[in-house]
Design a protein around this motif. Sequence first.
Motif, PDB file in Angstrom:
ATOM      1  N   TYR A  50     -46.741   7.858  44.212  1.00 60.61           N
ATOM      2  CA  TYR A  50     -47.683   6.734  44.240  1.00 60.61           C
ATOM      3  C   TYR A  50     -47.195   5.643  45.187  1.00 60.61           C
ATOM      4  N   HIS A  51     -45.948   5.237  45.014  1.00 60.26           N
ATOM      5  CA  HIS A  51     -45.453   4.085  45.768  1.00 60.26           C
ATOM      6  C   HIS A  51     -45.302   4.387  47.257  1.00 60.26           C
ATOM      7  N   GLU A  52     -44.881   5.592  47.595  1.00 53.17           N
ATOM      8  CA  GLU A  52     -44.777   5.943  49.015  1.00 53.17           C
ATOM      9  C   GLU A  52     -46.144   5.986  49.676  1.00 53.17           C
ATOM     10  N   MET A  53     -47.133   6.552  49.001  1.00 49.18           N
ATOM     11  CA  MET A  53     -48.448   6.702  49.619  1.00 49.18           C
ATOM     12  C   MET A  53     -49.196   5.380  49.746  1.00 49.18           C
ATOM     13  N   LEU A  54     -49.065   4.516  48.759  1.00 46.47           N
ATOM     14  CA  LEU A  54     -49.781   3.242  48.826  1.00 46.47           C
ATOM     15  C   LEU A  54     -49.134   2.286  49.820  1.00 46.47           C
ATOM     16  N   SER A  55     -47.871   2.533  50.172  1.00 49.60           N
ATOM     17  CA  SER A  55     -47.159   1.659  51.104  1.00 49.60           C
ATOM     18  C   SER A  55     -47.146   2.198  52.534  1.00 49.60           C
ATOM     19  N   HIS A  56     -46.646   3.409  52.714  1.00 52.10           N
ATOM     20  CA  HIS A  56     -46.356   3.888  54.059  1.00 52.10           C
ATOM     21  C   HIS A  56     -47.587   4.335  54.834  1.00 52.10           C
ATOM     22  N   VAL A  57     -48.618   4.791  54.144  1.00 51.55           N
ATOM     23  CA  VAL A  57     -49.830   5.190  54.870  1.00 51.55           C
ATOM     24  C   VAL A  57     -50.403   4.013  55.668  1.00 51.55           C
ATOM     25  N   PRO A  58     -50.649   2.849  55.055  1.00 51.49           N
ATOM     26  CA  PRO A  58     -51.164   1.747  55.884  1.00 51.49           C
ATOM     27  C   PRO A  58     -50.148   1.197  56.875  1.00 51.49           C
ATOM     28  N   ILE A  59     -48.860   1.150  56.505  1.00 56.87           N
ATOM     29  CA  ILE A  59     -47.852   0.579  57.407  1.00 56.87           C
ATOM     30  C   ILE A  59     -47.720   1.407  58.675  1.00 56.87           C
ATOM     31  N   PHE A  60     -47.617   2.729  58.534  1.00 57.49           N
ATOM     32  CA  PHE A  60     -47.490   3.569  59.722  1.00 57.49           C
ATOM     33  C   PHE A  60     -48.816   3.749  60.446  1.00 57.49           C
ATOM     34  N   SER A  61     -49.931   3.608  59.743  1.00 64.48           N
ATOM     35  CA  SER A  61     -51.237   3.660  60.411  1.00 64.48           C
ATOM     36  C   SER A  61     -51.395   2.504  61.381  1.00 64.48           C
ATOM     37  N   HIS A  62     -50.961   1.325  60.961  1.00 65.23           N
ATOM     38  CA  HIS A  62     -51.102   0.115  61.765  1.00 65.23           C
ATOM     39  C   HIS A  62     -50.080   0.089  62.893  1.00 65.23           C
ATOM     40  N   GLY A  63     -48.812   0.208  62.532  1.00 70.33           N
ATOM     41  CA  GLY A  63     -47.753   0.264  63.526  1.00 70.33           C
ATOM     42  C   GLY A  63     -47.101  -1.054  63.867  1.00 70.33           C
ATOM     43  N   LEU A  64     -47.761  -2.193  63.540  1.00 68.23           N
ATOM     44  CA  LEU A  64     -47.202  -3.505  63.900  1.00 68.23           C
ATOM     45  C   LEU A  64     -47.322  -4.498  62.736  1.00 68.23           C
ATOM     46  N   PHE A  78     -57.073   3.184  63.215  1.00 68.40           N
ATOM     47  CA  PHE A  78     -55.908   3.242  62.325  1.00 68.40           C
ATOM     48  C   PHE A  78     -55.977   4.454  61.399  1.00 68.40           C
ATOM     49  N   ARG A  79     -57.166   4.784  60.942  1.00 69.02           N
ATOM     50  CA  ARG A  79     -57.332   5.917  60.023  1.00 69.02           C
ATOM     51  C   ARG A  79     -57.306   7.249  60.765  1.00 69.02           C
ATOM     52  N   LEU A  80     -57.467   7.211  62.077  1.00 70.46           N
ATOM     53  CA  LEU A  80     -57.582   8.443  62.866  1.00 70.46           C
ATOM     54  C   LEU A  80     -56.358   8.693  63.735  1.00 70.46           C
ATOM     55  N   ASN A  81     -55.208   8.156  63.341  1.00 67.70           N
ATOM     56  CA  ASN A  81     -53.982   8.382  64.102  1.00 67.70           C
ATOM     57  C   ASN A  81     -53.680   9.874  64.239  1.00 67.70           C
ATOM     58  N   ASN A  82     -53.151  10.261  65.390  1.00 62.66           N
ATOM     59  CA  ASN A  82     -52.809  11.672  65.572  1.00 62.66           C
ATOM     60  C   ASN A  82     -51.371  11.941  65.118  1.00 62.66           C
ATOM     61  N   LEU A  83     -51.055  13.217  64.980  1.00 58.56           N
ATOM     62  CA  LEU A  83     -49.766  13.633  64.447  1.00 58.56           C
ATOM     63  C   LEU A  83     -48.613  13.169  65.336  1.00 58.56           C
ATOM     64  N   LYS A  84     -48.788  13.258  66.624  1.00 55.48           N
ATOM     65  CA  LYS A  84     -47.723  12.882  67.553  1.00 55.48           C
ATOM     66  C   LYS A  84     -47.353  11.414  67.407  1.00 55.48           C
ATOM     67  N   LYS A  85     -48.351  10.556  67.303  1.00 59.33           N
ATOM     68  CA  LYS A  85     -48.093   9.128  67.175  1.00 59.33           C
ATOM     69  C   LYS A  85     -47.388   8.807  65.851  1.00 59.33           C
ATOM     70  N   LEU A  86     -47.847   9.426  64.768  1.00 61.38           N
ATOM     71  CA  LEU A  86     -47.221   9.185  63.470  1.00 61.38           C
ATOM     72  C   LEU A  86     -45.770   9.665  63.459  1.00 61.38           C
ATOM     73  N   LYS A  87     -45.523  10.846  64.014  1.00 58.42           N
ATOM     74  CA  LYS A  87     -44.152  11.358  64.077  1.00 58.42           C
ATOM     75  C   LYS A  87     -43.252  10.409  64.846  1.00 58.42           C
ATOM     76  N   SER A  88     -43.746   9.869  65.929  1.00 59.22           N
ATOM     77  CA  SER A  88     -42.967   8.941  66.751  1.00 59.22           C
ATOM     78  C   SER A  88     -42.635   7.671  65.971  1.00 59.22           C
ATOM     79  N   ARG A  89     -43.616   7.125  65.263  1.00 60.63           N
ATOM     80  CA  ARG A  89     -43.384   5.905  64.496  1.00 60.63           C
ATOM     81  C   ARG A  89     -42.400   6.135  63.357  1.00 60.63           C
ATOM     82  N   ILE A  90     -42.541   7.262  62.667  1.00 63.19           N
ATOM     83  CA  ILE A  90     -41.643   7.567  61.555  1.00 63.19           C
ATOM     84  C   ILE A  90     -40.220   7.803  62.064  1.00 63.19           C
TER      85      ILE A  90
END
Length: 286
Positions: free
Chosen positions: A63-77, A242-254
Motif C-alpha cells: 500500500y505505502h509503496e504504491m500510494l507514494s512512488h507511483v505519483p513521485i516517479f510519474s512526475h519526476g520533479l 504523467f500517467r503515460l510514462n514509458n518504461l525507459k523513462k521510469l527505469k532511468s528515474r528509479i
Amino acid sequence: MTNKKIWHEQLHCHLGQYFLIDKILYQEKNKYHDIKIFDNVVMGKVMTIDDIVQTTEKDEFIYHEMLSHVPIFSHGLIKDVLIIGGGDGGILREVCKHKNIDNITMVEIDINIVNLCKKYFPDHSNNAYEDPRLELIINDGLNFIKQTDKKFDLIISDSTDPVGPGKNLFISDFYLNCKKKLKKNGIFVAQNGVSFFQTKEIILTYENLKKYFFDANFYQASIPTYYGGTMMFAWGSDNIEFRLNNLKKLKSRIKKSKLSFNYYNPRIHIGSFYLPQYIINALNKS
C-alpha cells in the motif's frame, strides 16, 4: 477449534474476514476513532479503526509503496509534498526516501494515531517523523486544505474509509480545494477502496475528480489485508503525460534515485493503470 478470540471485519452484510487474536495490545475509543491493535500469527501486528483493518506489519509495504512512488516517479520533479492522514507513518517513510524532495507537510486529525504507531508499529515510520523536512500538523484534513496558503507538487490522501472523520476526504469540496492547492502540473492521489465491492464509491470519486482535473483516473494494487480484490487509488492531474510514462523513462528515474523496493517496480507502475473492464465500463457510464 481454537480458544483464541476472533476479530471480525464485515464491510458487507453477507461477506467478511476474520483474524485470530493472539494478544490484544491496545483498545480504546476516543472522540475520533475506535482503535484496536492486536497480534496475529500470520499478519503480525494489526491495527483496526472503527472495526476496519487499517494496516498490518506483514503487507503494509504494498500500500505505502504504491500510494507514494507511483505519483513521485510519474512526475519526476516533486519538491513539496502534502500527506493528509497517514498517521501510521508508512507513507511518510516512503516519501522521505526521496532526497530531492524539499518540504513534507503531514496533516493528521488524531495525534493518538501517530503516537500509537510510533510505539506499536515503529517500522512503519522508521524514524521518518525525525526528518527535518517534515512539518506535522494536527488538524482535520478538509479544514487544513481550505485554510492553507501553501501549494504542493503532490497531495497524497491516506485516509480511513468514508465513515466518521474520513467522510470529509471523499467529498467534492475536498477535491476542489486540493486542486486549488496544487502547483501547475501537480498530482493528487488517494486510496479509494476495493473496486469489486466499492464500485459506487469509485464512480462517485471519478465524477468529482473529473470536475476539477483534466486527467481523472485510477490505478491499482493487490493487497491481501483489504479483502475482495484489488485496492484502487484515485489519480488526478492536468498533465496526462504523467500517467503515460514509458518504461525507459521510469527505469532511468528509479535508477537515478538509487532506491530499492519490496513491491513497486517500473513494470508494476505501468501495469497498475490498466484497469479491469468492469471498472472501465462503470466509469464510461458515469
